[in-house]
Write a protein that holds these residues in place. Structure first.
Motif, mmCIF file in Angstrom:
data_model
loop_
_atom_site.group_PDB
_atom_site.id
_atom_site.type_symbol
_atom_site.label_atom_id
_atom_site.label_comp_id
_atom_site.label_asym_id
_atom_site.label_seq_id
_atom_site.Cartn_x
_atom_site.Cartn_y
_atom_site.Cartn_z
ATOM 1 N N LYS A 56 -9.709 1.553 -6.160
ATOM 2 C CA LYS A 56 -10.713 0.974 -5.374
ATOM 3 C C LYS A 56 -11.964 0.396 -6.230
ATOM 4 C CE LYS A 56 -9.789 3.758 -1.404
ATOM 5 N NZ LYS A 56 -10.268 4.662 -0.143
ATOM 6 N N LYS A 107 -18.457 2.177 -2.404
ATOM 7 C CA LYS A 107 -17.523 3.169 -2.040
ATOM 8 C C LYS A 107 -17.982 4.409 -2.901
ATOM 9 C CE LYS A 107 -13.640 0.706 -0.771
ATOM 10 N NZ LYS A 107 -13.237 0.706 0.385
ATOM 11 N N VAL A 110 -8.832 -2.753 -2.790
ATOM 12 C CA VAL A 110 -7.952 -1.532 -2.787
ATOM 13 C C VAL A 110 -6.638 -1.824 -3.550
ATOM 14 C CG1 VAL A 110 -7.255 0.375 -1.524
ATOM 15 C CG2 VAL A 110 -9.452 -0.406 -1.125
ATOM 16 N N GLU A 156 -8.516 7.201 -6.704
ATOM 17 C CA GLU A 156 -8.679 8.244 -5.578
ATOM 18 C C GLU A 156 -7.173 8.892 -5.522
ATOM 19 O OE1 GLU A 156 -11.263 7.550 -2.088
ATOM 20 O OE2 GLU A 156 -9.148 7.269 -1.236
ATOM 21 N N GLU A 157 -7.092 9.956 -4.870
ATOM 22 C CA GLU A 157 -5.968 10.742 -4.598
ATOM 23 C C GLU A 157 -4.975 9.814 -3.649
ATOM 24 O OE1 GLU A 157 -5.257 13.693 -6.546
ATOM 25 O OE2 GLU A 157 -3.226 14.162 -5.326
ATOM 26 N N ARG A 158 -4.002 9.728 -4.034
ATOM 27 C CA ARG A 158 -2.995 9.103 -3.043
ATOM 28 C C ARG A 158 -2.646 10.107 -1.717
ATOM 29 N NH1 ARG A 158 2.008 5.021 -3.296
ATOM 30 N NH2 ARG A 158 2.221 4.781 -1.020
ATOM 31 N N LEU A 159 -3.081 9.723 -0.482
ATOM 32 C CA LEU A 159 -2.651 10.602 0.578
ATOM 33 C C LEU A 159 -1.507 10.110 1.210
ATOM 34 C CD1 LEU A 159 -6.499 11.070 1.825
ATOM 35 C CD2 LEU A 159 -5.155 12.660 0.589
ATOM 36 N N VAL A 205 -3.148 0.416 -3.761
ATOM 37 C CA VAL A 205 -2.439 1.757 -3.721
ATOM 38 C C VAL A 205 -1.057 1.389 -4.458
ATOM 39 C CG1 VAL A 205 -1.147 3.134 -2.155
ATOM 40 C CG2 VAL A 205 -3.184 1.749 -1.281
ATOM 41 N N GLU A 253 -2.296 6.462 9.550
ATOM 42 C CA GLU A 253 -3.698 5.954 9.588
ATOM 43 C C GLU A 253 -4.334 5.884 11.051
ATOM 44 O OE1 GLU A 253 -5.044 2.890 6.863
ATOM 45 O OE2 GLU A 253 -3.072 3.361 5.593
ATOM 46 N N ILE A 291 -10.735 8.005 4.273
ATOM 47 C CA ILE A 291 -10.582 7.334 3.203
ATOM 48 C C ILE A 291 -11.671 6.102 2.855
ATOM 49 C CG2 ILE A 291 -7.949 7.665 2.654
ATOM 50 C CD1 ILE A 291 -7.541 5.047 3.963
ATOM 51 N N GLU A 292 -12.400 5.605 3.816
ATOM 52 C CA GLU A 292 -13.568 4.861 4.044
ATOM 53 C C GLU A 292 -14.106 4.860 5.099
ATOM 54 O OE1 GLU A 292 -12.527 0.773 4.373
ATOM 55 O OE2 GLU A 292 -10.955 1.056 5.921
ATOM 56 N N LYS A 329 -2.159 -2.912 8.435
ATOM 57 C CA LYS A 329 -2.808 -3.654 7.534
ATOM 58 C C LYS A 329 -1.838 -4.641 6.584
ATOM 59 C CE LYS A 329 -7.339 -1.786 6.633
ATOM 60 N NZ LYS A 329 -7.394 -0.359 7.016
HETATM 61 P P1 AMP Z 1 -9.811 0.565 2.589
HETATM 62 O O1 AMP Z 1 -10.349 -0.672 2.150
HETATM 63 O O2 AMP Z 1 -10.417 1.918 1.799
HETATM 64 O O3 AMP Z 1 -9.620 0.909 4.102
HETATM 65 O O4 AMP Z 1 -8.088 0.656 1.848
HETATM 66 C C1 AMP Z 1 -7.296 -0.089 2.349
HETATM 67 C C2 AMP Z 1 -5.954 0.478 2.602
HETATM 68 O O5 AMP Z 1 -5.652 1.201 1.508
HETATM 69 C C3 AMP Z 1 -6.144 1.551 3.768
HETATM 70 O O6 AMP Z 1 -6.145 1.325 4.996
HETATM 71 C C4 AMP Z 1 -4.812 2.277 3.448
HETATM 72 O O7 AMP Z 1 -3.725 1.821 3.906
HETATM 73 C C5 AMP Z 1 -4.827 2.290 1.907
HETATM 74 N N1 AMP Z 1 -5.487 3.502 1.188
HETATM 75 C C6 AMP Z 1 -6.875 3.878 0.853
HETATM 76 N N2 AMP Z 1 -7.164 4.907 0.576
HETATM 77 C C7 AMP Z 1 -5.961 5.518 0.363
HETATM 78 C C8 AMP Z 1 -5.683 6.706 -0.055
HETATM 79 N N3 AMP Z 1 -6.517 7.388 -0.686
HETATM 80 N N4 AMP Z 1 -4.592 7.270 -0.090
HETATM 81 C C9 AMP Z 1 -3.404 6.308 0.488
HETATM 82 N N5 AMP Z 1 -3.622 4.998 0.964
HETATM 83 C C10 AMP Z 1 -5.071 4.799 0.907
#
Ligand code: AMP
Ligand code: GLY
Length: 409
Positions: free
Chosen positions: A141, A101, A151, A177-180, A153, A184, A272-273, A206
């Motif tokens: 993360k 990441k 990850v 990371e900033e929570r958005l 949240v 999605e 976000i990824e 998810k």
């Molecule tokens: P990722 O493995 O990075 O896809 O993260 C898994 C899940 O975590 C994502 O599908 C989002 O639901 C949540 N997530 C990841 N990053 C953020 C973020 N910056 N803000 C809010 N939710 C996030």
């Protein structure tokens, strides 16, 4: 044309289905019995490039399509390519976009792509400092492949501290990371250097339980297509094209699927990824939404001749995942499954974690079956998927009953 898919889950079944649709003779290593409708299983370890290469030569394979990220991170695509095989998938360096990441964040910044603000923390002191300055950086993360478990949240700084302690202990380095906030979407491009075409956007679900409650999972369902504000092309110009340009300029062009995980915030789409492969279960929703096979694009990209036109969605799809008892923490295997043939009359059935036992198919993994309904609109797709779900039975089966509800409204 003879194609070899590497992997054995629902995504790989869907990939094999799409390649078969294009007229290819398809093999899957290791595949599974449940895929036999479209692909012949080939015994072996897909993570061992020498074994895969032997199969490629023995079966006169023209195109190899690895499914899971582990294989790409391990360098299976790169090693096969070095031996002259046509492979759809990135080299080791490209795969780091998903496995680190921190590397992904560095590239995002260098390419000027909008992403959530984040800080890399190597110890707990750095976590405390970051949260003191930025109390809303509550998404923690792990900086490594964690199979969907890396990850957390958190709702507030206290929760983030607890999560960071745990992940630091396990993985050594974490990103805060900033929570958005916002819906999605998964935008997947098929890439060859700076050239790319987009697949219709999809949305994953998810969390384990209805209404996006419960623990995170590998994905309990997906729908395709979903509308994106500004349109997919415009979003890709901001989230995918600059990254491909940067990698090409650095002399490390990217080839394969590039999956941008987006949160659609009021300020616009934020990445976000990145994943370096097709999503699972997004692939199971996206590929059947198109009338065409992806074969010409995957084969073209593997040979540096990506077709220019994008494959378009012809129908709406809804993919519902049926998971085993105890999933995701402790999935139970060995439950006999009935009703697969009846379900196949209503929807496409992709096998994610099944095996053939003395009484027919039984559960053999966390996610067991993916039932994909197709229709002229999202409501029809959803109805077909759930009609198929109602035919299937196994002890302890879990599924969400709200996949695609928002899309169908
Ligand atoms: P990722 O493995 O990075 O896809 O993260 C898994 C899940 O975590 C994502 O599908 C989002 O639901 C949540 N997530 C990841 N990053 C953020 C973020 N910056 N803000 C809010 N939710 C996030
Ligand atoms: N469905 C999310 C992923 O494949 O990463």
């Amino acid at each position: 044309m003879r194609a070899l898919v590497l992997g054995k889950g629902g995504r790989e079944h869907a990939l094999a289905w799409s390649l078969r649709l294009g007229g290819a003779e398809v093999f899957a290593l290791p595949g599974s019995d449940g895929m036999r409708d479209v692909a012949e299983p080939v015994a072996g370890d897909p993570g061992d490039a020498a074994q895969v290469l032997a199969a490629v030569r023995r079966l006169s394979i023209d195109l190899v399509v690895p499914g899971p990220e582990e294989l790409l991170v391990k360098g299976v695509a790169e090693d096969l390519r070095a031996q002259g095989a046509a492979v759809f998938g990135p080299d080791r360096l490209g795969a780091q976009l998903e496995s680190s990441k921190a590397y992904a964040k560095t590239l995002l910044r260098a390419a000027g792509i909008e992403t959530a603000a984040a800080s890399l923390c190597r110890d707990y002191g750095e976590v405390e400092q970051t949260l003191a300055m930025h109390p809303t950086r509550t998404v923690v993360k792990a900086d490594g492949l964690a199979a969907g478990k890396g990850v957390i949240v958190a709702d507030d700084a206290a929760g983030a501290r607890r999560a960071a302690r745990r992940l630091l202990h396990q993985y050594g380095t974490v990103l805060l990371e900033e929570r958005l906030r916002g819906p999605e979407a998964s935008l997947i491009a098929l890439c060859a250097g700076e050239d790319f075409v987009l697949l219709p956007p999809a949305q994953d679900h998810k969390r384990l339980l209805r209404g996006d409650q419960g623990p995170n999972t590998g994905g309990m369902g997906a729908v395709c297509p979903v509308p994106l504000p500004l349109g997919a092309e415009e979003i890709a110009e901001r989230t995918i094209a600059p990254l491909l340009r940067l990698l090409a300029q650095r002399g490390t062009p990217y080839q394969g699927a590039l999956y941008a995980g987006l949160i659609l915030t009021p300020q616009g789409a934020m990445v976000i990824e990145y994943n370096v492969r097709f999503g699972d279960p997004e692939a199971q929703a996206i590929l059947p939404a198109m009338r065409e096979s992806l074969l010409p694009w995957l084969y073209g990209a593997a040979r540096g001749e990506l077709p220019r036109s994008s494959p378009l969605a012809d129908v709406a799809t809804a993919c519902v995942v049926m998971a085993a008892e105890g999933y995701p923490e402790d999935p139970q295997t060995g439950a006999v499954i009935t009703g697969i043939a009846a379900a196949a009359e209503e929807a496409l059935v992709f096998h994610a974690g099944t095996r053939l036992g003395p009484q027919g198919y039984e559960t053999a993994g966390g996610r067991v079956l993916c039932l994909v309904g197709r229709g002229d609109d999202p409501a029809a797709a959803r109805a077909a998927a759930y009609s198929a779900v109602s035919r299937v039975q196994f002890a302890g089966a879990q599924w969400r009953d709200d996949i695609g509800i928002a899309a169908a409204r």
